[in-house]
Scaffold this motif. Structure first.
Motif, PDB file in Angstrom:
ATOM      1  N   GLY A  66       0.897  -1.317  -0.027  1.00 46.16           N
ATOM      2  CA  GLY A  66      -0.081   0.004  -0.026  1.00 46.16           C
ATOM      3  C   GLY A  66       0.802   1.190  -0.010  1.00 46.16           C
ATOM      4  N   VAL A  67       1.627   1.657   1.026  1.00 44.18           N
ATOM      5  CA  VAL A  67       2.255   2.859   1.129  1.00 44.18           C
ATOM      6  C   VAL A  67       3.280   2.923   0.078  1.00 44.18           C
ATOM      7  CG1 VAL A  67       3.924   3.942   2.534  1.00 44.18           C
ATOM      8  CG2 VAL A  67       2.033   2.696   3.751  1.00 44.18           C
ATOM      9  N   ILE A  68       3.768   1.859  -0.386  1.00 49.50           N
ATOM     10  CA  ILE A  68       5.021   1.983  -1.324  1.00 49.50           C
ATOM     11  C   ILE A  68       4.439   2.853  -2.650  1.00 49.50           C
ATOM     12  CG2 ILE A  68       4.269  -0.261  -2.513  1.00 49.50           C
ATOM     13  CD1 ILE A  68       7.766   1.426  -2.092  1.00 49.50           C
ATOM     14  N   TRP A  69       3.214   2.847  -2.929  1.00 50.47           N
ATOM     15  CA  TRP A  69       2.555   3.362  -4.117  1.00 50.47           C
ATOM     16  C   TRP A  69       2.743   5.035  -4.085  1.00 50.47           C
ATOM     17  CZ3 TRP A  69       1.856   0.945  -8.626  1.00 50.47           C
ATOM     18  CH2 TRP A  69       2.019  -0.438  -8.595  1.00 50.47           C
ATOM     19  N   LEU A  70       2.763   5.515  -2.611  1.00 51.23           N
ATOM     20  CA  LEU A  70       2.905   7.062  -2.514  1.00 51.23           C
ATOM     21  C   LEU A  70       4.231   7.549  -2.882  1.00 51.23           C
ATOM     22  CD1 LEU A  70       1.548   7.409   1.061  1.00 51.23           C
ATOM     23  CD2 LEU A  70       0.100   7.502  -0.961  1.00 51.23           C
ATOM     24  N   ILE A  71       5.455   6.721  -3.302  1.00 50.22           N
ATOM     25  CA  ILE A  71       6.693   7.105  -3.883  1.00 50.22           C
ATOM     26  C   ILE A  71       6.292   7.895  -5.350  1.00 50.22           C
ATOM     27  CG2 ILE A  71       7.975   5.832  -2.465  1.00 50.22           C
ATOM     28  CD1 ILE A  71       8.544   4.003  -5.174  1.00 50.22           C
ATOM     29  N   LEU A  72       5.151   7.545  -5.891  1.00 51.68           N
ATOM     30  CA  LEU A  72       4.967   8.148  -7.304  1.00 51.68           C
ATOM     31  C   LEU A  72       4.209   9.313  -7.294  1.00 51.68           C
ATOM     32  CD1 LEU A  72       3.890   4.784  -9.126  1.00 51.68           C
ATOM     33  CD2 LEU A  72       6.260   5.641  -8.837  1.00 51.68           C
ATOM     34  N   PRO A  80       3.657  13.450  -5.716  1.00 52.82           N
ATOM     35  CA  PRO A  80       4.446  14.873  -5.535  1.00 52.82           C
ATOM     36  C   PRO A  80       4.795  14.451  -4.104  1.00 52.82           C
ATOM     37  CG  PRO A  80       2.464  15.201  -6.678  1.00 52.82           C
ATOM     38  CD  PRO A  80       2.241  13.839  -6.141  1.00 52.82           C
ATOM     39  N   GLN A  81       5.793  15.445  -3.596  1.00 52.21           N
ATOM     40  CA  GLN A  81       6.259  15.691  -2.259  1.00 52.21           C
ATOM     41  C   GLN A  81       4.978  16.579  -1.381  1.00 52.21           C
ATOM     42  OE1 GLN A  81       8.563  14.328  -0.917  1.00 52.21           O
ATOM     43  NE2 GLN A  81       9.925  13.716  -2.845  1.00 52.21           N
ATOM     44  N   PRO A  82       4.856  16.225  -0.206  1.00 53.51           N
ATOM     45  CA  PRO A  82       5.616  15.187   0.839  1.00 53.51           C
ATOM     46  C   PRO A  82       5.560  14.061   0.763  1.00 53.51           C
ATOM     47  CG  PRO A  82       4.180  16.419   2.027  1.00 53.51           C
ATOM     48  CD  PRO A  82       3.999  16.771   0.860  1.00 53.51           C
ATOM     49  N   PHE A  83       4.366  13.566  -0.173  1.00 53.90           N
ATOM     50  CA  PHE A  83       3.947  11.943   0.154  1.00 53.90           C
ATOM     51  C   PHE A  83       4.942  10.856  -0.328  1.00 53.90           C
ATOM     52  CE2 PHE A  83      -0.012  14.648  -0.999  1.00 53.90           C
ATOM     53  CZ  PHE A  83      -0.621  14.622   0.109  1.00 53.90           C
ATOM     54  N   ALA A  84       5.800  11.377  -1.202  1.00 51.88           N
ATOM     55  CA  ALA A  84       6.956  10.616  -1.521  1.00 51.88           C
ATOM     56  C   ALA A  84       7.882  10.463  -0.557  1.00 51.88           C
ATOM     57  CB  ALA A  84       7.570  11.024  -2.928  1.00 51.88           C
ATOM     58  N   SER A  85       8.021  11.446  -0.011  1.00 49.94           N
ATOM     59  CA  SER A  85       9.127  11.364   1.162  1.00 49.94           C
ATOM     60  C   SER A  85       8.638  10.475   2.238  1.00 49.94           C
ATOM     61  CB  SER A  85       9.435  12.550   1.672  1.00 49.94           C
ATOM     62  OG  SER A  85      10.250  13.540   0.720  1.00 49.94           O
ATOM     63  N   ILE A  86       7.318  10.652   2.645  1.00 51.77           N
ATOM     64  CA  ILE A  86       6.791   9.904   3.833  1.00 51.77           C
ATOM     65  C   ILE A  86       6.649   8.246   3.518  1.00 51.77           C
ATOM     66  CG2 ILE A  86       4.610   9.666   4.753  1.00 51.77           C
ATOM     67  CD1 ILE A  86       3.972  12.612   4.659  1.00 51.77           C
ATOM     68  N   ALA A  87       6.390   8.104   2.180  1.00 53.59           N
ATOM     69  CA  ALA A  87       6.321   6.627   1.797  1.00 53.59           C
ATOM     70  C   ALA A  87       7.766   6.262   1.920  1.00 53.59           C
ATOM     71  CB  ALA A  87       5.954   6.481   0.513  1.00 53.59           C
ATOM     72  N   ALA A  88       8.875   6.866   1.538  1.00 54.72           N
ATOM     73  CA  ALA A  88      10.323   6.320   1.508  1.00 54.72           C
ATOM     74  C   ALA A  88      10.710   6.474   3.039  1.00 54.72           C
ATOM     75  CB  ALA A  88      11.189   7.501   1.104  1.00 54.72           C
ATOM     76  N   VAL A  89      10.232   7.159   3.894  1.00 54.27           N
ATOM     77  CA  VAL A  89      10.568   6.853   5.283  1.00 54.27           C
ATOM     78  C   VAL A  89       9.839   5.804   5.812  1.00 54.27           C
ATOM     79  CG1 VAL A  89      10.120   7.969   7.569  1.00 54.27           C
ATOM     80  CG2 VAL A  89      10.819   9.428   5.633  1.00 54.27           C
ATOM     81  N   ALA A  90       8.801   5.390   5.613  1.00 54.47           N
ATOM     82  CA  ALA A  90       8.125   4.041   6.036  1.00 54.47           C
ATOM     83  C   ALA A  90       9.034   2.934   5.693  1.00 54.47           C
ATOM     84  CB  ALA A  90       6.743   4.036   5.410  1.00 54.47           C
ATOM     85  N   VAL A  91       9.286   2.969   4.119  1.00 55.44           N
ATOM     86  CA  VAL A  91      10.282   1.812   3.696  1.00 55.44           C
ATOM     87  C   VAL A  91      11.497   1.799   4.603  1.00 55.44           C
ATOM     88  CG1 VAL A  91      11.485   1.259   1.880  1.00 55.44           C
ATOM     89  CG2 VAL A  91       9.293   2.005   1.400  1.00 55.44           C
ATOM     90  N   ILE A  92      12.126   2.818   4.889  1.00 55.59           N
ATOM     91  CA  ILE A  92      13.280   3.016   5.318  1.00 55.59           C
ATOM     92  C   ILE A  92      13.281   2.320   7.115  1.00 55.59           C
ATOM     93  CG2 ILE A  92      15.317   4.571   6.626  1.00 55.59           C
ATOM     94  CD1 ILE A  92      14.848   6.161   4.141  1.00 55.59           C
ATOM     95  N   LEU A  93      12.173   2.596   7.747  1.00 55.56           N
ATOM     96  CA  LEU A  93      11.960   2.285   8.952  1.00 55.56           C
ATOM     97  C   LEU A  93      11.855   0.805   8.991  1.00 55.56           C
ATOM     98  CD1 LEU A  93       9.423   5.065  10.388  1.00 55.56           C
ATOM     99  CD2 LEU A  93      11.990   4.435  10.931  1.00 55.56           C
TER     100      LEU A  93
END
Length: 493
Positions: A229-235, A237-250
Motif C-alpha cells: 500500500g504505502v509504497i505506491w505513494l512514492i509515485l 508529489p512531495q511530501p507524500f513520496a518522502s513519507i512513503a520512503a521513510v516508511a520503507v526505511i523504518l
C-alpha cells in the motif's frame, strides 16, 4: 529554442542531499562487495576453488554472461580477480570521499560504469555463490546512480524516478510474492517462525522470535501495509513520496536489527532516498512544511535562473531513460503475473530486474554440521573424538550467540542454509568436504574454527540437526543460545 527551456524540468534541484547519500552509499556497498569477493572468490570459485571459474567458462562459453574473463587476453586467474577487486575498492573509495563528484558530469558515469563492469564480470562466473537477488540489485543500482551526475549538474529527476520504480519493484514485488507464495502471509503467522528459521539470525533475532504472537501478527500487517500500500505513494508529489520512503526505511532498519541479509536492506534504504526531497529533510529538522514543487514552474522560461544542466547531458539522460523504459516491460508484466518470478533478470546486464524474497516460509530450522576426527580408524572413533568445524555466521555450537555480519556477505554460510533445506551431494558441498579432508588452507580461512588447526583429519562426517532458540528458562539453566535435536549422520568421507 523554447523547448530547451522545458528540459529544466528534468533537473532535481530539491534532491541534492539524496544524490550525495545514494552515490556515496552505493559506492560503499560496492567496496564491501569487492572486499567479499577478494577474500572469498578464490576459495569458492578460483583456480582451485570448490566450483572453479575456469572450468565453468570452458563448459558454458558465452552463456556465462558478460565478463572480462572471456577476453582472449584476460583468461581467469586468481591474481587477475584480486586485482579487479582492488580496483573496484579504490574506485568506490574515491566516490565515498567525494573526488569524482568534483569533475565533469560524465565523471560519475565513468566511475560507476567501471565498478558495474568489474562486478558484472565477477558475477557472471559466480555460479551458485552469486545467485542472490541483492547481487543483481547492486548491479542495477550501480549502473543507474552514475547518471545522477557530478556536482557540475543537478541530479536528474528521470533517474531519480527510475530509482523509485526500482524501489516499487523491490517492495511491491516482495509483497506480491508473499501473498501468492505462502498461506502464512495471508493468515498472519509468517513471523511466528521467521526470526528463528531465517538464513542467518543476528544478535536480536532470538529476542524477536520470543515476542508474543500478537506482535508477530503486527509485523506481518506492517509488512503488507508498506509493501502493498504505502509504497505506491512514492509515485506522488512531495511530501507524500518522502513519507512513503521513510516508511520503507523504518521497516528496512527493523530487518537490519533482526537479521543478516548482506547488503539487501542497506541498498534498499539507499534506493528509498531517491524519493526524499531536500525540503522534506529541512522540515524534519525544523524548517517549513515542504511544498508540492509546483512553485518553481513559473521560472522555467529562464533556464539560466535555474542553473539548468547542459543540453547534451539532458539528451543523454533522455536516451538512457528511454532504453530503461523499454527494458521495464517484462519486469512490469512480471509484477502482476500469476506466475511471478522472484529475483530474476530479463537481460544479460542485470538491468531492470525482478525482486522478492520469502515467498515460501519454513517453520523448522535444520542445520548441516560437519565434523572431523584424527582417530586412526574413523569407523571405531568414539563420539568425543569427532570435533565440529564451526562457520562464521551459521549456527553450530549451541552456546554461541548469533553474530552481526551484514552488510558483509558470508557466501559459504548462506549456501549451507540452502543445503540444510534439501541435503544432498551438491557439487560444491562434495568439493568442500574433500577440501576439509585434505586440510586445505584456503577453506580454513572461510571458517570460524578448524578443530585440527590445519592438520588433515582421518575422517569426515556430516550430521543433520534441527535447531530452535532456547527458551528463557532453558537459557537460564544451561546458558545455551540454541537447543538442537540430532537427526543422524547423513554422509561420511
Amino acid at each position: 529554442m523554447e523547448w530547451i527551456s522545458w528540459l529544466a524540468l528534468l533537473d532535481g534541484h530539491d534532491h541534492l542531499i539524496a544524490r550525495e547519500v545514494i552515490q556515496r552509499g552505493v559506492a560503499a556497498v560496492f567496496m564491501l562487495a569487492f572486499l567479499s569477493s577478494y577474500h572469498q572468490f578464490p576459495v569458492l570459485l578460483g583456480e582451485r576453488g570448490l566450483l572453479p571459474a575456469p572450468e565453468f567458462l570452458d563448459r558454458v562459453g558465452d552463456r556465462a554472461g558478460p565478463t572480462l574473463f572471456r577476453w582472449h587476453r584476460t583468461p581467469y586467474s586468481d591474481r587477475l580477480l584480486r586485482a579487479m577487486c582492488l580496483v573496484g575498492i579504490v574506485l568506490g573509495a574515491t566516490v565515498v570521499v567525494g573526488l569524482p563528484q568534483q569533475g565533469p558530469a560524465w565523471s560519475m558515469i565513468a566511475v560507476f560504469g567501471a565498478m558495474w563492469l568489474l562486478y558484472l564480470s565477477i558475477h557472471s562466473v559466480g555460479q551458485v555463490f552469486y545467485g542472490f537477488g541483492w547481487e543483481s540489485m547492486l548491479l542495477e543500482c550501480g549502473f543507474l546512480v552514475g547518471f545522477l551526475g557530478s556536482h557540475a549538474v543537478a541530479p536528474s529527476l528521470l533517474i531519480l524516478f527510475f530509482l523509485r520504480w526500482m524501489l516499487l519493484r523491490l517492495e511491491f514485488g516482495a509483497g506480491m510474492i508473499k501473498l501468492r507464495g505462502d498461506d502464512s502471509w495471508r493468515d498472519l503467522t509468517a513471523m511466528d517462525h521467521h526470526h528463528q528459521t531465517q538464513p542467518m539470525p543476528g544478535p536480536l533475532s532470538r529476542l524477536a522470535h520470543l515476542a508474543p504472537h500478537r506482535w508477530h501478527q503486527l509485523e506481518v500487517l506492517g509488512s503488507h501495509a508498506v509493501q502493498l500500500g504505502v509504497i505506491w505513494l512514492i509515485l506522488l508529489p512531495q511530501p507524500f513520496a518522502s513519507i512513503a520512503a521513510v516508511a520503507v526505511i523504518l521497516t528496512q532498519l527493523f530487518l537490519v536489527l533482526t537479521g543478516n541479509y548482506a547488503w539487501l536492506n542497506w541498498l534498499t534504504i539507499l534506493v528509498a532516498c531517491a524519493a526524499i526531497s531536500d525540503s522534506f529533510l529541512r522540515w524534519a529538522t525544523g524548517g517549513p512544511w515542504p511544498g508540492w514543487g509546483w512553485e518553481r514552474w513559473p521560472a522555467l522560461g529562464d533556464p539560466v535562473a535555474l542553473d539548468a544542466s547542459p543540453l547534451w547531458w539532458q539528451l543523454l539522460i533522455l536516451a538512457v531513460f528511454a532504453a530503461l523504459l523499454v527494458l521495464s516491460w517484462k519486469p512490469l508484466r512480471n509484477l502482476f503475473s500469476s506466475r511471478q518470478l522472484m529475483n530474476a533478470s530479463f537481460n544479460r546486464f542485470h538491468l531492470v530486474n525482478a525482486y522478492g524474497a520469502f515467498g515460501s516460509m519454513t517453520e523448522r530450522r535444520f542445520e548441516v554440521v560437519i565434523e572431523g576426527t584424527r582417530a586412526p580408524d574413523p569407523e571405531t572413533a568414539a563420539e568425543e573424538e569427532w570435533l565440529p568445524y564451526e562457520f562464521k555466521g551459521k549456527p553450530g555450537d549451541v552456546s554461541r550467540r548469533s553474530g552481526q555480519f551484514a552488510p558483509y556477505h558470508l557466501r559459504l554460510d548462506w549456501q549451507m542454509w540452502f543445503l540444510a533445506l534439501r541435503p544432498g551431494p551438491q557439487a560444491w558441498f562434495v568439493a568442500l568436504l574433500e577440501k576439509l579432508r585434505s586440510g586445505d588452507s584456503g577453506v580454513r580461512r572461510l571458517l570460524r574454527t578448524d578443530p585440527f588447526e590445519g592438520r588433515a583429519p582421518t575422517g569426515i562426517r556430516v550430521r543433520y540437526f534441527e535447531y530452535r532458540f532456547a527458551r528463557p528458562a532453558e537459557r537460564r539453566g544451561s546458558g545455551a543460545w540454541w537447543v538442537r535435536t540430532d537427526l543422524g549422520v547423513i554422509a561420511r568421507l
